[in-house]
Design a protein around this motif. Structure first.
Motif, short mmCIF file in Angstrom:
data_model
loop_
_atom_site.label_atom_id
_atom_site.label_comp_id
_atom_site.label_asym_id
_atom_site.label_seq_id
_atom_site.Cartn_x
_atom_site.Cartn_y
_atom_site.Cartn_z
N TYR A 1 -27.61 5.98 -60.30
CA TYR A 1 -27.44 6.11 -59.24
C TYR A 1 -29.08 6.53 -58.41
N GLY A 2 -29.34 5.30 -58.21
CA GLY A 2 -31.29 5.81 -57.10
C GLY A 2 -32.44 5.27 -58.06
N ASN A 3 -31.95 4.09 -58.70
CA ASN A 3 -33.06 4.04 -60.18
C ASN A 3 -33.46 2.96 -58.40
N SER A 4 -32.64 2.55 -58.03
CA SER A 4 -33.65 0.76 -58.16
C SER A 4 -32.57 0.79 -56.09
N GLU A 5 -33.96 0.23 -55.24
CA GLU A 5 -33.47 -0.61 -54.41
C GLU A 5 -32.34 -1.29 -53.71
N LEU A 6 -31.72 -2.02 -55.08
CA LEU A 6 -30.59 -2.52 -55.28
C LEU A 6 -29.70 -1.51 -54.57
N ASP A 7 -29.49 0.00 -54.38
CA ASP A 7 -28.23 0.95 -54.00
C ASP A 7 -28.32 0.24 -52.46
N GLN A 8 -29.51 -0.18 -51.59
CA GLN A 8 -29.80 -0.10 -50.25
C GLN A 8 -28.85 -0.84 -50.02
N TRP A 9 -29.14 -2.74 -50.79
CA TRP A 9 -27.92 -3.59 -50.35
C TRP A 9 -26.73 -3.58 -50.73
N LEU A 10 -26.95 -2.16 -51.73
CA LEU A 10 -24.93 -2.30 -52.06
C LEU A 10 -24.10 -1.22 -51.15
N ALA A 11 -24.90 -0.06 -50.95
CA ALA A 11 -24.51 0.72 -49.54
C ALA A 11 -23.87 -0.09 -47.99
N ALA A 12 -25.54 -0.90 -47.81
CA ALA A 12 -25.33 -1.59 -46.35
C ALA A 12 -23.69 -2.76 -46.45
N THR A 13 -23.14 -3.09 -47.39
CA THR A 13 -22.37 -4.04 -47.80
C THR A 13 -21.12 -2.85 -47.83
N ALA A 14 -20.97 -1.74 -48.87
CA ALA A 14 -20.07 -0.89 -48.83
C ALA A 14 -19.43 -0.31 -47.57
N GLU A 15 -20.67 0.02 -46.31
CA GLU A 15 -20.43 -0.10 -45.10
C GLU A 15 -19.58 -0.75 -44.05
N GLU A 16 -19.50 -1.57 -44.46
CA GLU A 16 -18.44 -3.27 -44.07
C GLU A 16 -16.82 -3.20 -44.21
N GLN A 17 -17.31 -2.39 -45.36
CA GLN A 17 -15.68 -2.08 -45.86
C GLN A 17 -15.28 -0.60 -45.57
N ASP A 18 -16.32 0.65 -44.87
CA ASP A 18 -15.86 1.32 -44.22
C ASP A 18 -16.25 2.67 -46.10
N ARG A 19 -16.75 1.82 -46.48
CA ARG A 19 -17.15 2.78 -47.63
C ARG A 19 -18.52 3.40 -47.60
N HIS A 20 -18.74 4.38 -49.03
CA HIS A 20 -19.63 5.14 -49.13
C HIS A 20 -20.05 4.54 -50.43
N LEU A 21 -21.55 5.59 -50.84
CA LEU A 21 -21.55 5.54 -52.45
C LEU A 21 -21.38 6.38 -53.01
N ARG A 22 -21.11 6.81 -54.78
CA ARG A 22 -20.90 8.04 -55.12
C ARG A 22 -21.87 7.97 -56.59
N PRO A 23 -22.83 8.60 -56.54
CA PRO A 23 -22.95 8.87 -58.09
C PRO A 23 -22.57 9.33 -58.58
N GLU A 24 -23.39 8.37 -60.13
CA GLU A 24 -22.01 8.74 -61.39
C GLU A 24 -21.89 10.82 -61.36
N PRO A 25 -21.09 11.26 -61.75
CA PRO A 25 -20.59 12.45 -62.23
C PRO A 25 -21.03 13.03 -63.02
N HIS A 26 -21.64 12.46 -63.90
CA HIS A 26 -22.52 12.73 -65.30
C HIS A 26 -23.75 11.97 -65.84
N PRO A 27 -24.51 11.92 -65.00
CA PRO A 27 -25.75 11.18 -64.68
C PRO A 27 -26.35 11.82 -66.61
N GLU A 28 -26.75 12.39 -67.26
CA GLU A 28 -27.58 13.63 -68.39
C GLU A 28 -26.47 12.81 -69.01
N ARG A 29 -25.80 12.15 -69.48
CA ARG A 29 -24.72 11.44 -70.35
C ARG A 29 -25.80 10.06 -70.80
N GLY A 30 -26.51 9.51 -69.99
CA GLY A 30 -26.97 8.29 -70.67
C GLY A 30 -26.11 7.19 -70.23
#
Length: 592
Positions: free
Chosen positions: A458-487
């Motif tokens: 999450y947050g790596n690229s501008e593609l997150d904004q495309w996904l967020a806007a499309t998820a909004e159409e489904q009344d959904r939101h984005l959630r970062p992965e729970p363990h980003p330290e694990r790669g």
């Protein structure tokens, strides 16, 4: 309650109701920016991307494009049932079950209005070689200051192997040099090899990166592992620096797994690409246990924790360990082939520009110690393969193709080290400099619809904004992965596109189940991880609620469709480690 999450300078408003909000001013700006086709112009800022996509999705005119197609839950069930059946014998590459899988995917594609993806063929041959150590090697270390020799035992103290396809590989009295984290990262003004010559030597390195060690968000990416923290990068960089050997010091927290995972993963046969490329290769790669590393440092009058602390400073200079390493590695080889499966829908206006959907078709095959035990891999990854088949069908049935081409790629040998996707990235059928984005589907939702979408990386690229806007159409939101330290971002097939500069999305199932809430979603995911992941119990269940998988597939269809009808090339975040590669490839594509 909404929250604004910012990473790499990109902000997304996320919360329990909506994934992306826009102000009236942003809406007006986006409307003014749209071209005559109702699509966002090239090189939009992240905020304008969200706004423009929201405007497009809300618009009911023909210019807004078709309605999101129906994704058949029945078809998803059938594809998963067949691909994970015993007839496919766990879909291991280079086996009859693997051949059956490729044949099934090819037959399905032949019934769709799609073009074969590889010069008239639906397959791309991937040559591989299996390497097996014929002995349990011993790593001998001669110490100057301590005037003694140490022998590290295979499995207990160290694991070592050679990526070179040579029957016998030897290191003889190779100088040991501690190089901190072994990182060269221009965007972070970091170079652990600066003013050092490690040619012909063996480098000893820490795993992960300085950000994880400190938790400092201003250092690399804080607790989130960057590519520079991944062990694969460290071996590659050591080879580029001219080293002949490299040893990683294992630590449970920094690696994200215990020593048993290291010893288990690197014992037995190892699969590599058989293709030779121009990349430099180490004679020896390996790990040493934390206890062995501490003993080695102590014998030289050094303290590992003190050296680790010094490695957190950008001006850290490598340190000779006054020791020499010797090892002999004897290998046996077995060559084989497998196939990637590729199809595409040519774009109407800019067919040379592509959006690529990926999923790996392979799994773990049959237990070699028990031929009756089949690793069917229903979730991992018959589910992703089925979803990409449904995406292919949905795009093929459109009355008018999008402006850009849509590519569907099922890759082999993900479970053996992302080999199929690596081969494609090294031998792309469609030029990577004009590949707009990649969307990877791996281990999909089998427990019903959710209010959220988990984003790995999450947050790596501008593609997150495309996904967020499309998820909004489904009344959904984005959630970062729970363990980003694990790669985890570096552990699936999209990564091989990323390392070539192509921006990629790696969405995972959401957690907030529409009926059961987060507790139910977490319980289902935990049960899968503990009881079925990479186990024979990962089998198809006809009672699965695949409405969540259909929901996610519709979401990713819309993201791909909007990207295909835009003129922009989304990029990585400003300080992302792959941005420099992308910028260079786009300059080459533009002839500048």
């Amino acid at each position: 309650m909404e929250q604004t999450i910012t990473r790499h300078g990109i902000s997304i408003v996320a919360g329990p109701l909506k994934g992306a909000r826009m102000t009236q001013q942003a809406t007006t700006s986006a409307t003014a920016s749209r071209n005559s086709h109702g699509r966002p112009p090239g090189r939009l800022t992240p905020l304008l991307i969200m706004a423009a996509l929201s405007v497009i999705s809300a618009c009911q005119s023909q210019e807004a494009g078709p309605e999101t197609p129906i994704i058949s839950e029945e078809a998803l069930h059938e594809h998963i049932r067949i691909l994970s059946s015993d007839d496919f014998q766990g879909r291991a590459p280079g086996t009859e079950g693997g051949q059956n899988t490729v044949a099934y995917l090819t037959r399905e594609l032949e019934g769709l209005l799609l073009s074969p993806g590889n010069q008239g063929r639906y397959t791309q041959t991937v040559p591989m070689v299996e390497t097996t150590l014929t002995q349990q090697p011993r790593l001998d270390i001669r110490l100057d200051q301590a005037a003694e020799e140490k022998s590290l035992e295979y499995g207990q103290d160290m694991m070592a192997w050679s990526p070179r396809q040579e029957e016998t590989v030897r290191l003889e009295d190779s100088d040991l040099i501690f190089v901190g984290y072994g990182i060269v990262a221009p965007e972070y003004d970091w170079n652990d090899y600066e003013d050092m010559d490690v040619t012909g030597k063996t480098v000893v390195m820490l795993v992960n990166d300085p950000g994880f060690a400190t938790g400092d968000e201003a250092l690399f990416d804080g607790n989130t592992m960057t590519y520079y923290g991944r062990w694969t990068y460290k071996f590659e960089e050591a080879a580029r620096q001219g080293a002949e050997g490299a040893l990683l010091i294992h630590e449970d927290d920094a690696a994200g797994y215990g020593w048993s995972v290291v010893s288990g993963s690197w014992s037995g046969p190892q699969l590599y690409l058989a293709q030779e490329d121009d990349q430099p290769t180490l004679k020896m790669e390996g790990w040493i246990s934390q206890g062995s590393a501490e003993s080695l440092f102590n014998a030289q009058g050094l303290d590992l924790d003190t050296m680790k602390a010094a490695s957190l400073e950008p001006e850290f200079a490598g340190h000779s360990l006054d020791g020499w390493a010797s090892i002999e590695l004897n290998n046996r080889f077995q060559h084989s082939e497998s196939e990637n499966v590729i199809a595409y829908l040519p774009g109407e206006k800019r067919p040379e520009e592509t959006i690529i959907y990926t999923a790996h078709w392979d799994h773990l095959g049959v237990d070699p110690d028990d031929e009756d035990v089949i690793y069917n891999g229903a979730v991992d990854n018959a589910s992703g393969s089925a979803a990409v088949l449904e995406l292919a069908r949905a795009f093929s049935e459109m009355e008018q193709a999008p402006d850009r081409s849509i590519v569907f790629l099922w890759v082999t040998a993900e479970e053996q080290g992302l080999l199929g996707s690596r081969y494609y990235a090294e031998n792309p059928v469609f030029p990577l400099e004009s590949t707009v984005a990649g969307i990877n589907l791996d281990s999909m939702n089998f427990y019903g619809p959710t209010r959220d979408v988990t984003v790995v990386g999450y947050g790596n690229s501008e593609l997150d904004q495309w996904l967020a806007a499309t998820a909004e159409e489904q009344d959904r939101h984005l959630r970062p992965e729970p363990h980003p330290e694990r790669g985890y971002f570096f552990r699936s097939d999209h990564f091989n596109l990323a390392r070539k500069g192509v921006p990629v999305l790696y969405p995972n199932p959401g957690i907030d189940h529409v009926e059961g809430g987060e507790e139910y979603g977490r319980a289902r995911q935990a049960d899968y991880q503990e009881n079925r992941y990479h186990q024979p119990a990962d089998e198809y269940d006809p009672d699965w609620d695949l409405s969540g998988l259909a929901q996610d597939t519709r979401l990713l269809w819309r993201v791909g469709y909007e990207l295909a009808n835009s003129e922009t090339f989304p990029n990585w975040a400003e300080d992302n480690e792959f941005r420099r590669i992308r910028d260079e490839s786009r300059r080459n594509a533009d002839g500048s």
